[in-house]
Each structure stands twice: as structure tokens, then as C-alpha cells.
Design a protein around this motif. Sequence first.
Motif, short mmCIF file in Angstrom:
data_model
loop_
_atom_site.label_atom_id
_atom_site.label_comp_id
_atom_site.label_asym_id
_atom_site.label_seq_id
_atom_site.Cartn_x
_atom_site.Cartn_y
_atom_site.Cartn_z
N PRO A 69 12.07 59.25 2.41
CA PRO A 69 13.46 59.00 2.82
C PRO A 69 14.29 60.30 2.88
O PRO A 69 15.13 60.46 3.77
CB PRO A 69 13.99 58.05 1.74
CG PRO A 69 12.79 57.38 1.19
CD PRO A 69 11.71 58.42 1.24
N ILE A 99 18.06 54.60 3.35
CA ILE A 99 16.72 54.37 3.90
C ILE A 99 15.82 53.76 2.82
O ILE A 99 15.06 52.83 3.07
CB ILE A 99 16.12 55.69 4.43
CG1 ILE A 99 16.92 56.18 5.63
CG2 ILE A 99 14.65 55.50 4.81
CD1 ILE A 99 16.53 57.58 6.11
N VAL A 119 13.95 50.15 3.32
CA VAL A 119 12.49 49.95 3.38
C VAL A 119 11.99 49.21 2.14
O VAL A 119 11.02 48.46 2.23
CB VAL A 119 11.72 51.30 3.57
CG1 VAL A 119 12.11 51.95 4.87
CG2 VAL A 119 11.92 52.23 2.39
N VAL A 156 10.22 54.86 9.69
CA VAL A 156 11.62 55.31 9.79
C VAL A 156 11.66 56.82 10.01
O VAL A 156 12.41 57.32 10.85
CB VAL A 156 12.41 54.93 8.52
CG1 VAL A 156 13.77 55.61 8.51
CG2 VAL A 156 12.57 53.42 8.42
N VAL A 214 13.45 58.57 13.16
CA VAL A 214 14.55 59.52 12.96
C VAL A 214 14.19 60.87 13.57
O VAL A 214 15.02 61.53 14.22
CB VAL A 214 14.89 59.67 11.46
CG1 VAL A 214 15.87 60.80 11.25
CG2 VAL A 214 15.44 58.37 10.92
#
Lengths: 257, 296
Positions: free
Chosen positions: B205, B226, B230, B256, B260
Motif C-alpha cells: 500500500p 488502500i 484491500v 491496486v 495506481v
Amino acid sequence: MKVEDPVIALRGATASLGARPVLRGVDLTVEAGETVALLGENGSGKSTAVRAVIGQVALTGGSLELFGSPLRRFRHWRRVGYVPQRSTATGGVPATVGEVVSSGRLARRGLRPLGRADRAAVAHALEQVGLADRAGDSVEELSGGQHQRVLIARALAGEPDLLIMDEPLAGVDVGSQRVLADVLRAHTAAGGAALLVLHELGPLAPVISRTVVLRGGRVETVDDPERLHDLACHPPDAAEQEPAAPHAPKIETGLLT
Amino acid sequence: MIEMLDYAFMQRALLAALLVGIAAPAVGIYLVQRRQAIMGDGIGHVAMTGVAVGFLMNGNPVWSAVLVAAAGAVAMELVRWYGKTRGDIALALLFYGGMAGGVMLINLAPGGSTAKLLPFLFGSLTTVSPSDITAIVLLSAFVLAVCLGLRRQLFAVCQDEEFARVTGLPVRLLNLLLAITAAVTVTVAMRVVGLLLISALMVIPVAAAQQVAKGFATTLALAVGIGVAVGLAGTTVSYHADVPPGATIVLLAIGVFAVVTALSLPLARRRAALAERRTGGDPDARARREDASVPS
């Protein structure tokens, strides 16, 4: 502290890095209101001398007093603003200019949260180095000179009485050199002291009160900056080779012994 | 979707996932900042011995894991201070010793076998017991108090340790506190995410967040966001699809990160162009890029 105590008093200092003696009896005094430049070739011990003054290299002999207190008993680190060499001061996570400069206030706040006076000091420090409009920008987006100014602002944010800078001119543009000279002029005018490690005096010459040249871990000359111009601006090329003094001991790598 | 909340074990699992989602990136950001992203992984290995000790003594493995993992983390910190040359070897010994010790002790425990370690290695929804949840809530509160309450001090220490020392901050104390906090986080997370995967939730993250954030505070906030997303999503998917929660959470986090990264490319380009315009091809900026590659 009595008024007449020197800000830095280093006497007969010796220090080693590993088995290699780097300082071999250095005397260095910095008084309030003075800006002292420490010059010398690579390996002459100037960076080690400065790191000894901030307590990051242990002395093997001699004595060190800061503001009249022996280093062992010195607790007023808030009075010292340290500007390290730029390359050492990066983390693995992005940080804004404001965040980095704010950490300079921790000298005064310790483990307590920052308040309004702290924010004002940070804003003032950013103004002094001409980065007031960049507080929200990432440090990584800055040029070398601007990054150096951020580190200077971080030291100024603690409102120190003594500024210590290690090679503040390395890779710095003309505008930032001028900012540094202005910062030093204002700092000493207010009664502060400064100790700078420099490769050359360059544009700082007018604000330097005294230069100390180290060679092979000893003080070679103490002089006013005018007469050193040639030496300082054109250091001998031999400077890049490690054993600076002819009588320096052979470097022992430990590989063959 | 909602009916999973009727089960007490799912309520506990979701609460644990939520707390892990907050705590893991909050500690991880400091490890990443200090370029020690892998430290959580080492602590996870050492914690295996702690879990086995818990079984051996018929106690709750969470508390024994906290103690052993904290001791391991402190040992790693001491190696970092003193073990300059052989530091990596010392760390390797600690990691392997922790893992081997766990396997050895669990087989010595009455009725114990290596299979009993599995839910701790990869996480499991059904293993979060009511007494575990008390421990997890208390320990998470400690982790958040340290990571958020001391964020400026920890930021300064992890950004530039020498400057922090000259500032007069208790650098050694803060480093030890961070090591212990990382160990506590690993133990908090081991029920849901598992000891071998927890490091991923500390690092990924943060790695995702720092691609779009400019500063430390925004990176921290985004990373925690994040982590929570998750953590909860992974636990839910794990319930419905009957797959292990730890692996689901980590794969979602990697997803993710990929998204990103893809989205931030145009942003990064625009910023680079902006920086170029600001410095205006300034020779100094070029010099900095050049001397960035020269170690000094």
C-alpha cells in the motif's frame, strides 16, 4: 554558560576511522559572531573534524567544549543547527519541503506536538532561503541548489546559535550560493556562529571571518580569506589521492595482513 | 453480502482485517522510508517460534508471538547498530533460526504437528477467536498510538538519522520503539493475513500510495486507505469464494498497485515537464541528476 565562552573549543583533538588516524591534534575555536571555514584536501580530516564537533565521531584524545560545556555534559542541542551533505538526506518515501523543514523544530519540541510558534518558525526559515512558495512541493522535484536550501531551512527552523554545514556549496547554483551568503550574514549579525566545511570559498569569501586549513589531520594554516584565494580556488590536483601528508602512515586495508 | 455479518466469526475476521489494514501500512511507511521494507518479513519468520511456544505452553499464541517477535525485532535493530560488516549474515541466521525453531517446537508440543502452523503462515478466517480479538484491538491501539502520535519524530529519524541525532531526539529509543511496533503489527496481522504474507501489507500500500502523493502525510493517509480497502474486500471475497484471506488480500493489494502505477504515469510525466520548465534547463538541476549516480 559565561558570555566569553567560545561556541566551539576543540583542543588537541585526535580521532580515527577504523584503524586509520584521521585527526592528529586539531585545535579549533569558533566564537560567537564568527563564521569559520574549514578547508583542506579530500582526506585531510575536515569532515571528520565537523562530525566530531557534533558528537558523531568519538574523539580518541583531546577535548571538545560546546558553549562552555564538555561534549559529554552538553544537552542544549537545540542551539546547534546541522546541515549535512546533501546526498545523505533522502528517505524512501516522498516528503514535502514543509515536512522536511518542520523536522528542524523537533530540537525544541522533542516528543511534544508542534504548535503555532513552530509553524511560524518554519515559515520564517522558508522565507529566509526563498522557498516560501514551495512548502507543499515534493523535495524530489527540486534542483540541487533548492534541495540544499531546504536542508539549510531545516537547520534555521530550530533557531540555532551555531550553524554547522558540511560542503554546502557542492553542486549548488549561483542563486543558492547568494542565498547561503545572505543567511550567514544575517545569522552572524544576530550574534550567531557558523562552522562550514568547504572545498573552496568561492562566493562565500566576503562573509568568512577566518579560514582554517587542515592537512593530514593537522591544522596547517589559520588565515583571513583574502590571502587564501589562490589555494582555495585552485586546490592541488593531488588532493584526490588519499595519503595527503608525506608522513601519513600507509593505508592498511586488512586484505594482505 | 450482508448475511456474512450474521456470523460472529466473520464479524471478528472483518474487525481484525480492518485493524490490520490500518496498522500495517502505518508501520510499513517508516520501514520503507528507511529502506528496510523487508524487515516485516524477517519478523514474521521469527514470530513462528513465538506461535509454537504458545502451543507448547498451552497458552494463547498471540501473546507468546508478540514477545518472541519483539525480541527478534530488537535483535535486528541491535544488529543494525553494531553489526556493520556481518549484519546480513546475522539477520539471515535470525530469520532461519526463527522458522526452524517454530517447526521444531510445534512438533514437541502435545498433539502438535507442522500442520497446526499453517493457518498462522497464510491466515484463516475461522481462527480469530474472541480472546484473540481482545488482544488484536489492544495491540492495534498501541501500534496506532506510536505510528500516528510520534509521526514527526519517526519521520525525522527515518528520513535523516544523523540529523535527528544532532537534533537531540532519543534516536535509539525511537528505533527500538519502531522495531517493537513492527513486531506487534506482525502478530496482530498473523491471524488474518498470515506471517509469511504480512510484510506485503506493510509495503505494497505504501509503494502504491507514494506514486501519486507528494508528501509523507498524504502517502500515509492514502496507504492506510488502500490497506483498509484491500483488507475488507479481501476478507469478503475470501468468505464468498472460499479462498484463503491472506493470499486474497495480498493479490488485491498488488492489483491496486498495478492500477495506481498505470494511472500515475501521465501524472508523473506532467510533473517532470513542470519541473523541467521551473528549473528551465538549469545546469544545476542537470548536475544534481548526474551527481545522484555518483556515490560520495
